[in-house]
Write a protein that holds these residues in place. Structure first.
Motif, mmCIF file in Angstrom:
data_model
loop_
_atom_site.group_PDB
_atom_site.id
_atom_site.type_symbol
_atom_site.label_atom_id
_atom_site.label_comp_id
_atom_site.label_asym_id
_atom_site.label_seq_id
_atom_site.Cartn_x
_atom_site.Cartn_y
_atom_site.Cartn_z
ATOM 1 N N PHE A 133 0.838 -1.201 0.000
ATOM 2 C CA PHE A 133 0.000 0.000 0.000
ATOM 3 C C PHE A 133 0.870 1.247 0.000
ATOM 4 O O PHE A 133 0.590 2.216 -0.725
ATOM 5 N N GLU A 134 1.925 1.239 0.779
ATOM 6 C CA GLU A 134 2.810 2.397 0.833
ATOM 7 C C GLU A 134 3.482 2.633 -0.512
ATOM 8 O O GLU A 134 3.655 3.792 -0.943
ATOM 9 N N GLU A 135 3.832 1.567 -1.213
ATOM 10 C CA GLU A 135 4.405 1.710 -2.552
ATOM 11 C C GLU A 135 3.397 2.353 -3.503
ATOM 12 O O GLU A 135 3.755 3.202 -4.329
ATOM 13 N N GLN A 149 3.051 6.085 -2.639
ATOM 14 C CA GLN A 149 4.202 6.859 -3.101
ATOM 15 C C GLN A 149 4.183 7.047 -4.618
ATOM 16 O O GLN A 149 4.565 8.107 -5.129
ATOM 17 N N ALA A 150 3.726 6.014 -5.339
ATOM 18 C CA ALA A 150 3.623 6.120 -6.802
ATOM 19 C C ALA A 150 2.606 7.191 -7.191
ATOM 20 O O ALA A 150 2.835 7.980 -8.127
ATOM 21 N N ILE A 192 -0.866 12.715 -8.833
ATOM 22 C CA ILE A 192 -2.287 12.427 -9.057
ATOM 23 C C ILE A 192 -3.068 12.937 -7.854
ATOM 24 O O ILE A 192 -2.769 12.586 -6.712
ATOM 25 N N PRO A 193 -4.074 13.780 -8.070
ATOM 26 C CA PRO A 193 -4.808 14.398 -6.950
ATOM 27 C C PRO A 193 -5.813 13.445 -6.303
ATOM 28 O O PRO A 193 -7.032 13.648 -6.350
#
Length: 221
Positions: A25-27, A30-31, A37-38
């Motif tokens: 999820f953290e990856e 961060q992506a 991306i808003p």
């Protein structure tokens, strides 16, 4: 705000809460940030409603929506209403709130929508799939989705997104549908206000109360 609700199947694959899930999820987060991306994305799970959900919640194996009291629960389509009720009340007994995913697709509710009304009275919430409204899961599901909307039995409508081309996150068509067939206020309640309340760990906004279906459904195939 978007909830990423990975499936916790518990039969075919036991993807419970873990370090790996948190890392993935953290990856993703961060992506999204790198690409500017808003979108604000939060964690969740769609829990497969079999076995001892209550124990797994207590053990921390299953997580809620955005660390709230609300748990998204899917049950087998052919589950008996008594079995569904047992799973839902087990979560309620913990002081948590089950959010029943796509009730319009369950056979017992297709035969008798008032099962959902009875569970709503107990404190269960209900989330409809946008695809159900447009017949993506068959005419029976489409008809029951209409009945549930007419009787104010659902608290929110979700994309149930599975990709960028099929079952996407585009909610524009369903907003247009709700405004055209119901009202702008109803669209706002189901698509923005209530989802936001749930993800902020607040009870849904006070909208029209659910009402039971008075007329029996007759299917002709």
């Amino acid at each position: 705000m978007i909830a990423a609700t990975c499936h916790s199947n518990q039969e075919e694959f036991q993807n419970f809460e873990s370090t790996e899930l948190r890392q993935r999820f953290e990856e993703l987060r961060q992506a999204i940030e790198r690409e500017d991306i808003p979108v604000h994305i939060v964690r969740g799970m769609e829990l497969w409603g079999v076995g001892d959900l209550r124990k797994k919640i207590q053990n921390g194996q299953l997580i809620s929506l955005n660390d709230s009291r609300f748990y998204l629960v899917e049950v087998p389509f052919d589950a008996e209403p008594e079995a569904i009720r047992d799973q839902l009340t087990g979560i309620l007994d913990l002081g948590k709130v089950p959010l029943l995913a796509h009730p319009e697709r369950y056979y017992c509710i297709q035969d008798r929508p008032n099962w959902l009304f009875e569970w709503r009275v107990l404190g269960v919430l209900a989330q409809m799939n946008k695809g159900s409204i447009f017949g993506r899961f068959g005419p029976k599901t489409e008809k029951v989705a209409e009945i549930l909307l007419d009787h104010q039995m659902v608290n929110c409508i979700a994309s149930d997104a599975h990709g960028v081309e099929y079952r996407t996150m585009d909610m524009g068509p369903v907003r247009e549908f709700l405004v055209r067939h119901y009202s702008g206020e109803y669209a706002e309640l189901l698509l923005r206000r209530n989802p936001e309340q749930i993800l902020r760990n607040r009870l849904p906004a006070a909208g029209p109360p659910p009402v039971p279906v008075r007329q029996e459904i007759r299917w002709f195939w």
